[in-house]
Motif scaffolding. Structure first.
Motif, PDB file in Angstrom:
ATOM      1  N   GLY A 218       0.848  -1.078  -0.220  1.00  0.00           N
ATOM      2  CA  GLY A 218       0.035   0.490  -0.067  1.00  0.00           C
ATOM      3  C   GLY A 218       0.484   1.251  -0.220  1.00  0.00           C
ATOM      4  O   GLY A 218       2.210   1.108   0.268  1.00  0.00           O
ATOM      5  N   GLY A 219       0.642   2.229  -0.173  1.00  0.00           N
ATOM      6  CA  GLY A 219       1.128   3.553  -0.260  1.00  0.00           C
ATOM      7  C   GLY A 219       2.303   4.317  -1.217  1.00  0.00           C
ATOM      8  O   GLY A 219       3.345   4.647  -1.307  1.00  0.00           O
ATOM      9  N   THR A 220       1.722   3.050  -2.674  1.00  0.00           N
ATOM     10  CA  THR A 220       2.643   3.531  -4.043  1.00  0.00           C
ATOM     11  C   THR A 220       2.048   4.928  -4.799  1.00  0.00           C
ATOM     12  O   THR A 220       2.516   4.486  -5.816  1.00  0.00           O
ATOM     13  N   ALA A 221       0.891   4.863  -4.056  1.00  0.00           N
ATOM     14  CA  ALA A 221       0.504   6.632  -5.286  1.00  0.00           C
ATOM     15  C   ALA A 221      -0.316   5.431  -6.692  1.00  0.00           C
ATOM     16  O   ALA A 221      -0.265   5.728  -8.065  1.00  0.00           O
ATOM     17  N   LYS A 222      -0.184   4.557  -6.269  1.00  0.00           N
ATOM     18  CA  LYS A 222      -0.888   3.530  -7.143  1.00  0.00           C
ATOM     19  C   LYS A 222      -2.779   4.187  -7.720  1.00  0.00           C
ATOM     20  O   LYS A 222      -2.511   4.270  -9.323  1.00  0.00           O
ATOM     21  N   THR A 223      -3.453   4.636  -7.059  1.00  0.00           N
ATOM     22  CA  THR A 223      -5.316   4.872  -7.274  1.00  0.00           C
ATOM     23  C   THR A 223      -4.318   6.344  -7.856  1.00  0.00           C
ATOM     24  O   THR A 223      -4.775   6.682  -8.481  1.00  0.00           O
ATOM     25  N   THR A 224      -4.095   7.085  -7.503  1.00  0.00           N
ATOM     26  CA  THR A 224      -3.655   8.127  -8.047  1.00  0.00           C
ATOM     27  C   THR A 224      -2.889   8.264  -9.268  1.00  0.00           C
ATOM     28  O   THR A 224      -3.095   9.032 -10.150  1.00  0.00           O
ATOM     29  N   THR A 225      -2.153   7.482  -9.760  1.00  0.00           N
ATOM     30  CA  THR A 225      -1.111   7.090 -10.427  1.00  0.00           C
ATOM     31  C   THR A 225      -2.400   6.741 -12.088  1.00  0.00           C
ATOM     32  O   THR A 225      -2.285   7.597 -13.021  1.00  0.00           O
ATOM     33  N   CYS A 226      -3.516   6.263 -11.147  1.00  0.00           N
ATOM     34  CA  CYS A 226      -4.210   5.034 -12.533  1.00  0.00           C
ATOM     35  C   CYS A 226      -5.111   7.105 -12.183  1.00  0.00           C
ATOM     36  O   CYS A 226      -6.128   6.582 -13.753  1.00  0.00           O
ATOM     37  N   ALA A 227      -5.456   7.467 -11.776  1.00  0.00           N
ATOM     38  CA  ALA A 227      -6.723   8.340 -12.248  1.00  0.00           C
ATOM     39  C   ALA A 227      -5.755  10.083 -12.604  1.00  0.00           C
ATOM     40  O   ALA A 227      -6.123   9.856 -13.925  1.00  0.00           O
ATOM     41  N   ASN A 228      -4.588  10.143 -12.581  1.00  0.00           N
ATOM     42  CA  ASN A 228      -4.333  11.516 -13.387  1.00  0.00           C
ATOM     43  C   ASN A 228      -3.828  10.508 -14.702  1.00  0.00           C
ATOM     44  O   ASN A 228      -3.471  10.852 -15.362  1.00  0.00           O
ATOM     45  N   LEU A 229      -3.128   9.263 -14.924  1.00  0.00           N
ATOM     46  CA  LEU A 229      -2.806   9.094 -16.375  1.00  0.00           C
ATOM     47  C   LEU A 229      -3.961   8.795 -17.124  1.00  0.00           C
ATOM     48  O   LEU A 229      -4.113   9.275 -18.155  1.00  0.00           O
ATOM     49  N   GLY A 230      -5.180   7.718 -16.586  1.00  0.00           N
ATOM     50  CA  GLY A 230      -6.748   7.986 -17.524  1.00  0.00           C
ATOM     51  C   GLY A 230      -6.595   9.133 -17.663  1.00  0.00           C
ATOM     52  O   GLY A 230      -6.977   9.155 -19.305  1.00  0.00           O
TER      53      GLY A 230
ATOM     54  N   ILE B 243       8.649   5.036 -10.377  1.00  0.00           N
ATOM     55  CA  ILE B 243       9.158   5.221  -9.400  1.00  0.00           C
ATOM     56  C   ILE B 243       7.950   6.530  -8.571  1.00  0.00           C
ATOM     57  O   ILE B 243       7.842   7.548  -9.723  1.00  0.00           O
ATOM     58  N   THR B 244       7.358   6.443  -7.532  1.00  0.00           N
ATOM     59  CA  THR B 244       7.049   7.573  -7.199  1.00  0.00           C
ATOM     60  C   THR B 244       7.179   8.173  -5.978  1.00  0.00           C
ATOM     61  O   THR B 244       7.865   7.551  -5.530  1.00  0.00           O
ATOM     62  N   MET B 245       6.556   9.558  -5.243  1.00  0.00           N
ATOM     63  CA  MET B 245       6.486  10.059  -4.319  1.00  0.00           C
ATOM     64  C   MET B 245       7.791   9.918  -3.835  1.00  0.00           C
ATOM     65  O   MET B 245       8.078   9.533  -2.665  1.00  0.00           O
ATOM     66  N   ALA B 246       9.041  10.249  -4.907  1.00  0.00           N
ATOM     67  CA  ALA B 246      10.699  10.042  -4.754  1.00  0.00           C
ATOM     68  C   ALA B 246      10.198  12.095  -3.848  1.00  0.00           C
ATOM     69  O   ALA B 246       9.953  12.817  -4.816  1.00  0.00           O
ATOM     70  N   SER B 247      11.335  11.457  -3.445  1.00  0.00           N
ATOM     71  CA  SER B 247      11.726  13.292  -3.103  1.00  0.00           C
ATOM     72  C   SER B 247      13.755  13.180  -3.452  1.00  0.00           C
ATOM     73  O   SER B 247      13.860  12.424  -3.988  1.00  0.00           O
ATOM     74  N   ARG B 248      14.501  14.225  -2.628  1.00  0.00           N
ATOM     75  CA  ARG B 248      15.436  14.716  -3.135  1.00  0.00           C
ATOM     76  C   ARG B 248      16.452  13.896  -2.055  1.00  0.00           C
ATOM     77  O   ARG B 248      17.644  14.965  -2.581  1.00  0.00           O
ATOM     78  N   THR B 249      16.027  13.347  -1.827  1.00  0.00           N
ATOM     79  CA  THR B 249      16.798  12.394  -0.203  1.00  0.00           C
ATOM     80  C   THR B 249      18.133  11.311  -1.347  1.00  0.00           C
ATOM     81  O   THR B 249      17.719  11.223  -2.437  1.00  0.00           O
ATOM     82  N   THR B 250      19.424  12.051  -0.839  1.00  0.00           N
ATOM     83  CA  THR B 250      20.003  10.818  -1.198  1.00  0.00           C
ATOM     84  C   THR B 250      19.975   9.057  -1.338  1.00  0.00           C
ATOM     85  O   THR B 250      19.861   8.624  -2.190  1.00  0.00           O
TER      86      THR B 250
END
Length: 271
Positions: free
Chosen positions: A13-25, A188-195
């Motif tokens: 869970g928590g991998t932005a799957k639903t967000t990606t489905c909606a926005n890609l669609g 790759i989703t929800m990527a921060s700028r950390t090392t």
């Protein structure tokens, strides 16, 4: 030509799957494609994120699958919702949680979802299925119905480590029910700028990139993506100039380009 069916799957869970489905669609719809979204998660997150209250809907995917199990007729378009940003939706609610039990005693129980979406394949360019964060019977149904799997994952060691189980499930599906199933790509989703995030992203590209596509596009971490879901809108409508909208626009272009390459390859084989 029939729709290209893409299941968005990850048992984490928590991998932005639903967000990606909606926005890609919606990104594909803005690019001129006809798109059907299918909410195959009993939590109804996709339905909710597009502005509907799942528990108030008279007909959902559960009802259509029950009719398919019982071999009862379905009126064309039954239960379908139309979003103002140009996509259609087969919604879900908590009733879908009971589908796992309903499917156990059914012959060909892995293909019930495929039966439900089959009549719509000639009407759309893309059908995107938002899977539950599990490898249960509904996800198996989604994999059986799909041409390809898009795997959103966050740059975290446990998420990368968990990809192996999903790959095993895809492999079993290829050997049995759906020999044509392939991996659309890892996103790759929800990527921060950390090392740390950069290191895990490189590990993922090294570990999987030689065998399957890892999208060039990386979806950055942003509170805006969560906010737009609460508004029932896509990121394109909510924050069109933001970095997340730009990233989903780039992903849309990659998916379309990938499809064009496949069509070209098929045409060359057919000569």
């Amino acid at each position: 030509m029939d729709a290209h069916v893409i299941s968005l799957a990850n048992q984490k869970g928590g991998t932005a799957k639903t967000t990606t489905c909606a926005n890609l669609g919606i990104g594909l719809a803005q690019a001129g494609r006809k798109v059907l979204l299918v909410d195959a998660d009993a939590q109804g997150s996709l339905t909710l994120s597009l502005g509907w209250e799942p528990d108030e809907l008279p007909i959902t995917l559960y009802d259509l699958m029950i009719k398919a199990i019982q071999d009862r007729p379905v009126t064309h378009g039954e239960g379908m919702l139309h979003h103002e940003e140009g996509v259609d939706l087969l919604p879900a609610n908590i009733e879908l949680a009971g589908m796992e039990m309903s499917l156990i005693s059914v012959m060909y129980h892995e293909t019930i979802l495929k039966q439900v979406i089959e009549p719509y394949k000639h009407e759309y360019d893309y059908i995107l299925i938002d899977c539950a964060p599990s490898l249960g019977m509904m996800t198996i149904n989604a994999l059986a119905a799909a041409d390809s799997v898009l795997i959103p994952t966050i740059p975290h060691y446990l998420s990368v480590d968990g990809l192996g189980k999903l790959m095993e499930s895809i492999g079993r599906m290829r050997r049995g029910l759906n020999r044509g199933l392939r991996v659309e790509g890892i996103l790759i989703t929800m990527a921060s700028r950390t090392t740390y995030a950069r290191e895990i992203s490189e590990l993922l590209r090294t570990q999987y990139g030689t065998k399957i596509k890892v999208f060039d596009t990386v979806i950055p971490h942003s509170i805006r993506a969560a906010e737009c879901s609460a508004e029932g809108k896509s990121i394109f409508a909510y924050d069109p100039k933001g970095k997340v909208a730009q990233a989903y626009n780039a992903l849309t272009k990659e998916v379309i380009q990938h499809e064009k390459q496949r069509q070209k390859h098929r045409a060359e084989i057919g000569r």
